[in-house]
Design an enzyme around this catalytic site. Structure first.
Site, PDB file in Angstrom:
ATOM      1  N   ASP A  11       0.874  -1.176   0.000  1.00  0.00           N
ATOM      2  CA  ASP A  11       0.000   0.000   0.000  1.00  0.00           C
ATOM      3  C   ASP A  11       0.913   1.228   0.000  1.00  0.00           C
ATOM      4  OD1 ASP A  11      -2.375   1.599   0.331  1.00  0.00           O
ATOM      5  OD2 ASP A  11      -1.868   1.834   2.435  1.00  0.00           O
ATOM      6  N   CYS A 188     -11.024   3.014   0.178  1.00  0.00           N
ATOM      7  CA  CYS A 188      -9.620   3.353   0.439  1.00  0.00           C
ATOM      8  C   CYS A 188      -9.242   2.566   1.686  1.00  0.00           C
ATOM      9  CB  CYS A 188      -9.463   4.853   0.679  1.00  0.00           C
ATOM     10  SG  CYS A 188      -7.800   5.315   1.215  1.00  0.00           S
TER      11      CYS A 188
END
Ligand code: DGL
Length: 271
Positions: A11, A188
């Site tokens: 990420d 998200c």
């Protein structure tokens, strides 16, 4: 597939730890290698070309260390670069988080009105809108970029008046629509730690979903299909690498992971 290798996860920062956490619960015997590109966070306000380049570099670092499967635990990178990554490593199963998130939303919504919150980049390239319509062509999708949520979560600010004020500013426009959503997708991976505040603003009757569970299920299915499950009986190990300050990564990362992370377990790398 070599079952003994770890699953690689990356990420832009700590957000993907919310996915890693569920992967550990679901696949406890697996080793996991996590990369958080904190030096270059946020990805969500950058152009697609830049995010694709960063994603390829992060993935290359994990591949170099040998992994059996790659999880792109960042919606922004999944939306911008999933196909590129699959082309770069055709023999490596690559799983993103947008499709699993869309699946979870379609399963949760009863009235067909789904709201998506994500980074500017994910919303701008309509990744969720497309993924949801592929599964439920009749669904009505409203979307809103909530970029500040990323900084709040990385700061460890999860509740209180300031966070609530920011959440209201972002979310109220979704609520005043005549076609009120009954489901909100956290598009998200940085948003799940803020879910209590988000739920408070959205009110009863709006289900909050994220992609972690359905991503973990997809990983499990891919491992089974390739005969790649690690058959060990005990717990696997999680290794963490970051592109910026390891002390901060372990301190804030513990919030996302839901358990303590020692600084000496975090390695600093250069991409
Ligand atoms: N965690 C990333 C995502 O899921 C975004 C955070 C960022 O802007 O870097 O989109």
């Amino acid at each position: 597939m070599d079952a003994h290798l770890p699953i690689g996860v990356f990420d832009s920062g700590m957000g993907g730890l919310t996915v890693l956490r569920v992967l550990r619960q679901r696949l406890p015997g697996e080793d996991l290698l996590y990369l958080g590109d904190t030096a270059r966070l946020p990805y969500g306000t950058k152009s697609r070309g830049t995010v694709a380049r960063y994603a390829a570099q992060a993935a290359a670092k994990l591949v170099e260390r040998r992994i059996k499967l790659l999880v792109v635990a960042c919606n922004t990178a999944s939306a911008a670069a999933l196909e590129d990554l699959r082309e770069l490593w055709p023999d490596l199963p690559v799983i993103g988080v947008v499709e699993p998130g869309a699946k979870a939303a379609c399963a949760a919504s009863r009235n067909g009105s789904i709201a998506v919150i994500a980074t500017e980049s994910t919303i701008a390239n309509q990744a969720y809108q497309r993924a949801i319509h592929k599964i439920s062509p009749q669904a009505r999708v409203s979307a809103r970029a909530c970029s500040l949520f990323v900084s709040l979560a990385e700061e460890g600010w999860l509740d209180g008046p300031i966070v609530e004020a920011v959440a209201e500013r972002y979310l109220i426009p979704l609520l005043i629509s005549p076609d009120k959503p009954d489901c909100l997708v956290l598009g998200c991976t940085h948003f799940p730690p803020l879910s209590a505040t988000i739920a408070k603003v959205m009110g009863h009757g709006v289900k909050i979903v994220d992609s972690a569970e359905s991503t973990a299920l997809e990983v499990e299915t891919a491992l089974s299909a390739a005969g790649g499950h690690n058959a060990r009986l005990g717990m696997g190990k999680a290794y963490f690498v970051t592109t910026d300050d390891a002390a901060r990564f372990s301190r804030i990362g513990s919030i996302f992971l839901g358990e303590a992370m020692a600084e000496q377990d975090v390695e600093l790398v250069n991409l």
